[in-house]
Enzyme design. Structure first.
Site, mmCIF file in Angstrom:
data_model
loop_
_atom_site.group_PDB
_atom_site.id
_atom_site.type_symbol
_atom_site.label_atom_id
_atom_site.label_comp_id
_atom_site.label_asym_id
_atom_site.label_seq_id
_atom_site.Cartn_x
_atom_site.Cartn_y
_atom_site.Cartn_z
ATOM 1 N N ASP A 1 1.092 -1.107 -0.518
ATOM 2 C CA ASP A 1 0.066 0.307 -0.211
ATOM 3 C C ASP A 1 1.401 0.756 -0.458
ATOM 4 O O ASP A 1 2.305 1.551 0.552
ATOM 5 C CB ASP A 1 -1.242 -0.251 1.719
ATOM 6 C CG ASP A 1 -1.936 0.810 1.341
ATOM 7 O OD1 ASP A 1 -3.200 0.224 1.471
ATOM 8 O OD2 ASP A 1 -1.701 2.223 1.509
ATOM 9 N N ILE A 2 0.272 1.816 -0.425
ATOM 10 C CA ILE A 2 0.847 3.478 -0.943
ATOM 11 C C ILE A 2 1.040 4.508 0.301
ATOM 12 O O ILE A 2 1.941 5.177 0.322
ATOM 13 C CB ILE A 2 0.075 3.820 -1.703
ATOM 14 C CG1 ILE A 2 1.856 4.925 -2.754
ATOM 15 C CG2 ILE A 2 -0.397 4.989 -2.284
ATOM 16 C CD1 ILE A 2 2.286 5.578 -4.129
ATOM 17 N N ASN B 1 -12.523 -3.273 2.776
ATOM 18 C CA ASN B 1 -14.138 -2.582 2.871
ATOM 19 C C ASN B 1 -14.864 -2.622 1.359
ATOM 20 O O ASN B 1 -14.789 -2.705 0.229
ATOM 21 C CB ASN B 1 -13.095 -0.888 2.712
ATOM 22 C CG ASN B 1 -11.827 -0.688 3.932
ATOM 23 O OD1 ASN B 1 -12.627 -1.400 4.398
ATOM 24 N ND2 ASN B 1 -10.860 -0.263 3.777
ATOM 25 N N GLY C 1 -15.508 2.436 4.060
ATOM 26 C CA GLY C 1 -14.213 3.169 3.663
ATOM 27 C C GLY C 1 -13.076 2.908 2.475
ATOM 28 O O GLY C 1 -12.247 2.895 1.782
ATOM 29 N N GLN C 2 -14.224 1.866 0.930
ATOM 30 C CA GLN C 2 -13.856 1.905 0.302
ATOM 31 C C GLN C 2 -13.262 2.854 -0.864
ATOM 32 O O GLN C 2 -13.971 3.926 -1.283
ATOM 33 C CB GLN C 2 -14.655 0.963 -0.587
ATOM 34 C CG GLN C 2 -13.874 0.237 -1.616
ATOM 35 C CD GLN C 2 -14.590 -0.862 -2.645
ATOM 36 O OE1 GLN C 2 -16.117 -0.320 -2.006
ATOM 37 N NE2 GLN C 2 -14.500 -1.898 -3.236
ATOM 38 N N HIS D 1 -10.104 -5.640 -2.883
ATOM 39 C CA HIS D 1 -8.628 -5.905 -2.308
ATOM 40 C C HIS D 1 -8.953 -6.159 -0.792
ATOM 41 O O HIS D 1 -9.022 -5.417 -0.116
ATOM 42 C CB HIS D 1 -7.952 -4.481 -2.639
ATOM 43 C CG HIS D 1 -8.430 -3.181 -1.778
ATOM 44 N ND1 HIS D 1 -9.557 -2.372 -3.516
ATOM 45 C CD2 HIS D 1 -8.570 -2.468 -1.102
ATOM 46 C CE1 HIS D 1 -9.538 -1.769 -2.197
ATOM 47 N NE2 HIS D 1 -8.774 -1.134 -0.996
ATOM 48 N N LEU D 2 -8.580 -7.025 -0.698
ATOM 49 C CA LEU D 2 -7.503 -7.326 1.085
ATOM 50 C C LEU D 2 -6.806 -6.413 1.279
ATOM 51 O O LEU D 2 -5.558 -7.128 0.607
ATOM 52 C CB LEU D 2 -7.543 -8.696 0.692
ATOM 53 C CG LEU D 2 -8.401 -9.955 1.710
ATOM 54 C CD1 LEU D 2 -9.060 -9.788 2.411
ATOM 55 C CD2 LEU D 2 -7.454 -11.265 1.551
HETATM 56 P P1 AMP Z 1 -9.675 0.781 0.115
HETATM 57 O O1 AMP Z 1 -9.929 3.117 0.812
HETATM 58 O O2 AMP Z 1 -9.861 0.241 0.789
HETATM 59 O O3 AMP Z 1 -10.429 1.108 -1.242
HETATM 60 O O4 AMP Z 1 -8.338 1.307 0.380
HETATM 61 C C1 AMP Z 1 -7.666 1.229 -1.337
HETATM 62 C C2 AMP Z 1 -6.064 1.898 -1.216
HETATM 63 O O5 AMP Z 1 -5.385 1.676 -1.673
HETATM 64 C C3 AMP Z 1 -5.680 2.740 0.410
HETATM 65 O O6 AMP Z 1 -5.160 2.426 1.020
HETATM 66 C C4 AMP Z 1 -4.778 3.690 -0.598
HETATM 67 O O7 AMP Z 1 -3.374 4.252 0.108
HETATM 68 C C5 AMP Z 1 -4.156 2.366 -1.117
HETATM 69 N N1 AMP Z 1 -3.765 2.697 -2.543
HETATM 70 C C6 AMP Z 1 -3.944 3.942 -3.889
HETATM 71 N N2 AMP Z 1 -3.338 4.084 -4.770
HETATM 72 C C7 AMP Z 1 -2.390 3.166 -4.720
HETATM 73 C C8 AMP Z 1 -0.864 3.045 -5.378
HETATM 74 N N3 AMP Z 1 -0.752 4.001 -6.893
HETATM 75 N N4 AMP Z 1 -0.342 1.999 -5.101
HETATM 76 C C9 AMP Z 1 -0.549 1.477 -3.938
HETATM 77 N N5 AMP Z 1 -1.754 1.191 -2.524
HETATM 78 C C10 AMP Z 1 -2.584 2.506 -3.695
#
Ligand code: AMP
Length: 116
Positions: free
Chosen positions: A32-33, A89, A95-96, A102-103
């Site tokens: 995760d970024i 989520n 919170g999605q 994605h898990l």
């Molecule tokens: P959610 O809020 O459950 O949809 O999670 C989305 C996740 O994607 C968040 O934790 C972000 O930090 C992560 N995210 C968004 N863009 C990227 C990216 N380019 N590379 C890796 N993680 C990302």
């Protein structure tokens, strides 16, 4: 959201860089970024599915693959015994923010429960 514009489809295809930590024919996992734990991975199916609500009965195996990847990653990074959390989520209240299922896999520190 179509596969051509989906951020996580682009990562799965290699069109956008990510730190991949696991992949097979069905699943990709990357860091995760904006990590919320020492290890914070996102485990996704290669197939685009927007939310849990969009799963069909035929996706049971595909979803199971996400958990099997978490199991293997946990062994790889040495947290299988100490513990970790996986969470998915769904939509706004869940919170999605990225609409490709994605898990989240969080590990490496004591995690609070319940989440805020
Ligand atoms: P959610 O809020 O459950 O949809 O999670 C989305 C996740 O994607 C968040 O934790 C972000 O930090 C992560 N995210 C968004 N863009 C990227 C990216 N380019 N590379 C890796 N993680 C990302």
């Amino acid at each position: 959201m179509s596969e051509s514009t989906c951020l996580f489809c682009k990562i799965a295809r290699g069109d956008i860089p990510a730190e991949i930590i696991f992949e097979n024919n069905d699943v990709v996992a990357f860091r995760d970024i904006d990590a919320k734990a020492p290890t914070h991975a996102l485990i996704i199916p290669r197939q685009h599915i927007s939310t849990i609500n969009d799963l069909s009965d035929g996706d049971a195996g595909r979803v199971g693959q996400l958990f099997l990847a978490a199991r293997d990653i946990a062994v790889d990074i040495g947290v299988a015994e100490s513990g970790y959390r996986v969470v998915m989520n769904c939509n706004e209240d869940g919170g999605q923010s990225v609409f490709h299922i994605h898990l989240h896999m969080l590990a490496g520190r004591q995690l609070d429960w319940p989440p805020g």
